[in-house]
Design an enzyme around this catalytic site. Structure first.
Site, PDB file in Angstrom:
ATOM      1  N   ASP A  15     -28.246  53.384  37.404  1.00  0.00           N
ATOM      2  CA  ASP A  15     -26.925  53.705  37.527  1.00  0.00           C
ATOM      3  C   ASP A  15     -27.089  55.454  37.454  1.00  0.00           C
ATOM      4  OD1 ASP A  15     -24.114  54.071  37.303  1.00  0.00           O
ATOM      5  OD2 ASP A  15     -24.120  53.034  35.446  1.00  0.00           O
ATOM      6  N   ASP A  16     -26.495  56.111  38.530  1.00  0.00           N
ATOM      7  CA  ASP A  16     -26.491  57.515  38.903  1.00  0.00           C
ATOM      8  C   ASP A  16     -27.840  58.387  38.826  1.00  0.00           C
ATOM      9  OD1 ASP A  16     -23.741  56.978  38.710  1.00  0.00           O
ATOM     10  OD2 ASP A  16     -23.367  58.371  36.991  1.00  0.00           O
ATOM     11  N   CYS A  55     -19.615  53.712  41.547  1.00  0.00           N
ATOM     12  CA  CYS A  55     -19.985  52.674  40.861  1.00  0.00           C
ATOM     13  C   CYS A  55     -19.736  51.204  41.296  1.00  0.00           C
ATOM     14  CB  CYS A  55     -20.303  52.474  39.225  1.00  0.00           C
ATOM     15  SG  CYS A  55     -20.541  54.057  38.496  1.00  0.00           S
ATOM     16  N   ARG A  59     -22.113  48.393  43.972  1.00  0.00           N
ATOM     17  CA  ARG A  59     -22.497  47.198  43.317  1.00  0.00           C
ATOM     18  C   ARG A  59     -22.095  45.911  44.203  1.00  0.00           C
ATOM     19  NH1 ARG A  59     -24.952  48.447  38.544  1.00  0.00           N
ATOM     20  NH2 ARG A  59     -24.780  50.934  38.401  1.00  0.00           N
ATOM     21  N   HIS A 110     -19.806  45.601  36.505  1.00  0.00           N
ATOM     22  CA  HIS A 110     -18.721  46.451  36.810  1.00  0.00           C
ATOM     23  C   HIS A 110     -18.192  45.886  38.112  1.00  0.00           C
ATOM     24  CE1 HIS A 110     -17.668  51.018  36.640  1.00  0.00           C
ATOM     25  NE2 HIS A 110     -16.845  50.071  36.382  1.00  0.00           N
ATOM     26  N   SER A 133     -18.869  50.686  32.783  1.00  0.00           N
ATOM     27  CA  SER A 133     -19.841  51.614  32.628  1.00  0.00           C
ATOM     28  C   SER A 133     -19.661  51.972  31.050  1.00  0.00           C
ATOM     29  CB  SER A 133     -19.145  53.045  33.217  1.00  0.00           C
ATOM     30  OG  SER A 133     -19.490  52.671  34.847  1.00  0.00           O
ATOM     31  N   HIS A 187     -26.642  56.609  33.488  1.00  0.00           N
ATOM     32  CA  HIS A 187     -25.077  57.075  33.271  1.00  0.00           C
ATOM     33  C   HIS A 187     -24.864  57.737  32.206  1.00  0.00           C
ATOM     34  CE1 HIS A 187     -20.666  56.625  33.392  1.00  0.00           C
ATOM     35  NE2 HIS A 187     -20.687  55.936  34.796  1.00  0.00           N
TER      36      HIS A 187
END
Length: 412
Positions: A15-16, A55, A59, A110, A133, A187
């Site tokens: 994530d990120d 995000c 996904r 998410h 998140s 994240h």
């Protein structure tokens, strides 16, 4: 691509995490020996793209093989949203379920918070993770459709997710399985266990990456111990570019941007006995391609009327063939900002309709000579601008976005 049985699949999704955060992509600050070894033993892509720079839609693109605008998830979803993934759009897990795969979703989902959005309603047999998140409230850990922890200790999530993945692999080692492991980190807010805190030269962000790398090593060790390396395709990537910290690898832009730093993803894969060690792929590909690739390698067929945008990139995994995409399109929410076709990338807008910067557009970049998108060549190649503008207009007019973006208060 020769194979003896249906492959197992493990997709590890950060994530990120940025394009430049791994040693195998040139990082000299963070230590990622496990992921570097996966690349060395398999393939490293240098032009793999997310379906979106944020995000939820990224996904959505990965799991449905479609542009998120087509699914109705073009923006980040929040805990009070009523929008989410519906039965109209089939996930890769649902496809694989039809071919006797067991599947689990671990980590960040998410794609909606209502019961009908839950992963087990969309082809996954099991779920352990967060519905959104970790900067959204409340931070509840779910098992299937039930909350099992409130105010969960986020520093323990990476290990907890990995423990669950290892249990699943060991329980299903004798039949095909799909493990989708979507890590909560890196994240923000960043959380890391004490054993990794202060260990990285890259600060707390680096601690989280190095913690994840270590735990990926546990998964790879489990495959080795059970003789599953030759039967398992392991893929590692990220949903979008880095946010406040992390490296975009010298590319322009970060999370939220459709410049390369926001949408070009690290992507490494290992499948021993199938992917030759040290393979490099410089062809343009998309994370939307994973669904058709996985389904077809499993001997399945796509629904012809489903409108899948991804393509089968099995040849690219072994360093063969060329990109199956004439063009890839980049949206900010429901506003088409840019297109990539061959070596050219054309930007026609920045952000949503209210944030268009007309005086700077169009911007045309030669991605072979200028991957950093530094030098606008629009005035030098008006024919290319015209051709790519035509592609944008044609695609945008036929996408037919689904009006599933209304944000409303949901009842608990």
């Amino acid at each position: 691509m020769a194979q003896q049985r249906k492959p197992n699949y493990i997709v590890i999704f950060m994530d990120d995490m940025g394009y430049g955060d791994l040693g195998c992509y040139g990082n000299r600050v963070l230590k990622t020996p496990v992921m570097d070894r996966i690349a060395a033993d398999g393939v490293r892509f240098t032009q793999m793209y997310s379906a979106a720079p944020v995000c939820s839609p990224s996904r959505c693109g990965l799991l449905t093989g479609k542009y998120p605008q087509r699914v109705g998830i073009p923006r980040v979803l929040f805990p009070d949203d009523t929008a989410g993934l519906t039965q109209r759009d089939k996930t890769v897990a649902a496809y694989l379920q039809e071919h006797d795969y067991s599947s689990i979703c671990i980590g960040k989902w998410h794609l909606g918070c209502l019961p009908e959005h839950n992963p087990i309603r969309h082809g996954f047999d099991r779920f352990l993770g967060l519905l959104y998140s970790n900067d959204m409230s409340p931070v509840h850990l779910y098992r299937d459709e039930s909350v099992i922890e409130t105010d969960t200790d986020q520093s323990a999530l990476t290990e907890k997710y990995t423990d669950e993945a290892i249990r699943f692999i060991e329980e299903h080692k004798d039949k095909p399985f799909f493990c989708y492991l979507a890590h909560t980190m890196p994240h923000i807010p960043l959380h890391v266990p004490d054993a990794f805190r202060g260990q990285s030269a890259g600060g707390t962000y680096g601690d989280t990456i190095e913690c994840i790398d270590y735990h990926i090593g546990r998964i790879m060790q489990t495959l080795q111990e059970h003789g599953l390396e030759n039967d398992t395709l392991v893929m590692v990537s990220s949903d979008n570019g880095p946010w406040y910290e992390g490296s975009a690898g010298g590319l322009r832009g970060r999370k939220i941007d459709v410049y390369e730093g926001g949408v070009r993803m690290p992507f490494i894969a290992q499948w021993k006995g199938v992917i030759p060690p040290g393979t490099e792929c410089g062809e343009v590909a998309s994370l939307m391609d994973l669904l058709p690739t996985m389904v077809q390698l499993a001997g399945g067929r796509l629904d012809e009327a489903a409108g899948i945008d991804g393509k089968n990139i099995a040849p690219l995994l072994t360093g063969e063939g060329v990109s199956p995409h004439e063009a890839l399109f980049y949206y900010y929410v429901d506003c088409l900002n840019a297109v990539r076709s061959g070596k050219w990338k054309l930007h026609v807008a920045m952000g949503g309709p209210q944030r268009r910067i007309r005086k700077e557009m169009p911007q045309l970049f030669d991605m072979e000579l200028d991957p950093g998108e530094c030098y606008n060549l629009a005035d030098r190649h008006p024919d290319v601008v015209a051709r790519l503008t035509g592609l944008i207009e044609q695609f945008d007019s036929t996408l037919q976005p689904v009006p599933n973006v209304v944000r409303g208060k949901r009842s608990e």
